[in-house]
Design a protein around this motif. Structure first.
Motif, PDB file in Angstrom:
ATOM      1  N   ILE A  30       0.844  -1.200   0.000  1.00  0.00           N
ATOM      2  CA  ILE A  30       0.000   0.000   0.000  1.00  0.00           C
ATOM      3  C   ILE A  30       0.882   1.255   0.000  1.00  0.00           C
ATOM      4  N   LYS A  31       1.936   1.232   0.797  1.00  0.00           N
ATOM      5  CA  LYS A  31       2.850   2.375   0.852  1.00  0.00           C
ATOM      6  C   LYS A  31       3.550   2.565  -0.488  1.00  0.00           C
ATOM      7  N   HIS A  32       3.937   1.448  -1.127  1.00  0.00           N
ATOM      8  CA  HIS A  32       4.688   1.522  -2.386  1.00  0.00           C
ATOM      9  C   HIS A  32       3.804   1.972  -3.547  1.00  0.00           C
ATOM     10  N   LEU A  33       2.612   1.411  -3.655  1.00  0.00           N
ATOM     11  CA  LEU A  33       1.748   1.681  -4.808  1.00  0.00           C
ATOM     12  C   LEU A  33       0.742   2.802  -4.567  1.00  0.00           C
ATOM     13  N   GLN A  34       0.481   3.103  -3.308  1.00  0.00           N
ATOM     14  CA  GLN A  34      -0.434   4.179  -2.925  1.00  0.00           C
ATOM     15  C   GLN A  34      -1.772   4.127  -3.661  1.00  0.00           C
ATOM     16  N   PRO A  35      -2.484   2.996  -3.551  1.00  0.00           N
ATOM     17  CA  PRO A  35      -3.804   2.919  -4.176  1.00  0.00           C
ATOM     18  C   PRO A  35      -4.799   3.835  -3.462  1.00  0.00           C
ATOM     19  N   ASP A  36      -5.873   4.171  -4.156  1.00  0.00           N
ATOM     20  CA  ASP A  36      -6.919   5.004  -3.569  1.00  0.00           C
ATOM     21  C   ASP A  36      -7.782   4.134  -2.654  1.00  0.00           C
ATOM     22  N   LEU A  37      -7.638   4.326  -1.365  1.00  0.00           N
ATOM     23  CA  LEU A  37      -8.403   3.550  -0.393  1.00  0.00           C
ATOM     24  C   LEU A  37      -9.458   4.408   0.311  1.00  0.00           C
ATOM     25  N   SER A  38      -9.787   5.554  -0.294  1.00  0.00           N
ATOM     26  CA  SER A  38     -10.727   6.474   0.350  1.00  0.00           C
ATOM     27  C   SER A  38     -12.119   5.871   0.495  1.00  0.00           C
ATOM     28  N   GLU A  39     -12.465   4.902  -0.370  1.00  0.00           N
ATOM     29  CA  GLU A  39     -13.784   4.282  -0.292  1.00  0.00           C
ATOM     30  C   GLU A  39     -13.731   2.885   0.329  1.00  0.00           C
ATOM     31  N   ALA A  40     -12.595   2.533   0.880  1.00  0.00           N
ATOM     32  CA  ALA A  40     -12.473   1.204   1.501  1.00  0.00           C
ATOM     33  C   ALA A  40     -13.358   1.131   2.741  1.00  0.00           C
ATOM     34  N   PRO A  41     -14.120   0.047   2.895  1.00  0.00           N
ATOM     35  CA  PRO A  41     -14.977  -0.076   4.077  1.00  0.00           C
ATOM     36  C   PRO A  41     -14.182  -0.494   5.319  1.00  0.00           C
TER      37      PRO A  41
END
Length: 200
Positions: A137-148
């Motif tokens: 997650i730190k390396h790729l920095q996906p958008d997790l703003s909508e993660a439940p």
């Protein structure tokens, strides 16, 4: 990568009660279609384990015995989970763990194949230093703003894993190249070793 060529795929994550072998307390299954997360049809189940949740497990995922006291037993939801999973491919981080636990809880279930984002990350980013979910997650920095929910809950981890899968898969040209990098040997969907044509 042409995501339209992908077969039916569910990104899954499970959380257990901390015993060995574990009883399930949460299962999440998130479809990936055409390179996107299909949150509208995603499913998640909370289940009351046969044995109490250990204090350590509660510290990890935040689910306590009190939280699960009124949830259905696994026997009450197993058929629902089995039906939803069907024979789709599954993907998980460190997939042999999730696959093994689900197989133990769903007799007769067999996915078409198993992608492992841990194995895929090691092939995609050699020398990264760490391949845990947090490191990726730190390396790729996906958008997790909508993660439940939050990290270490099955729904959050499935969402994050799906985002990581899509990001890494975009670096491969074909589905066959992806499965060659991402399916652990011995698990469903693993490519057959090439046979030496000179041997009978």
């Amino acid at each position: 990568m042409n995501f339209g060529t992908w077969p039916a795929l569910l990104v899954v994550d499970v959380e257990g009660n901390g015993t060995t072998p574990p009883d399930l307390v949460e299962v999440a299954a998130l479809p990936v279609r055409d390179g996107s997360l299909d949150k509208t049809t995603a499913k998640a189940w909370l289940t009351r384990p046969n044995r109490p949740v250990t204090a350590f497990a509660t510290r990890v995922h935040g689910l306590s015995n009190k939280d699960l006291a009124d949830k259905p037993a696994w026997s009450e939801i197993a058929d629902q989970v089995h039906a939803f999973m069907g024979t789709a491919w599954i993907c998980a981080h460190n997939a042999h763990v999730d696959y093994g636990v689900l197989r133990a809880h769903l007799p007769g279930w067999e996915p078409a194949g198993v992608l492992d984002t841990l194995r895929l990350a090691k092939k995609t980013f050699p020398g990264l230093g760490g391949y845990g979910l947090d490191a990726l997650i730190k390396h790729l920095q996906p958008d997790l703003s909508e993660a439940p929910a939050q990290r270490h809950r099955a729904t959050f981890d499935a969402f994050a894993t799906a985002q990581l899968l899509i990001a890494m898969a975009s670096r491969y040209e074909t589905w066959d190249q992806l499965i060659a990098a991402a399916v652990p040997p011995g698990l469903p969907g693993a490519p057959e070793p090439e046979k030496d044509p000179t041997l009978w």
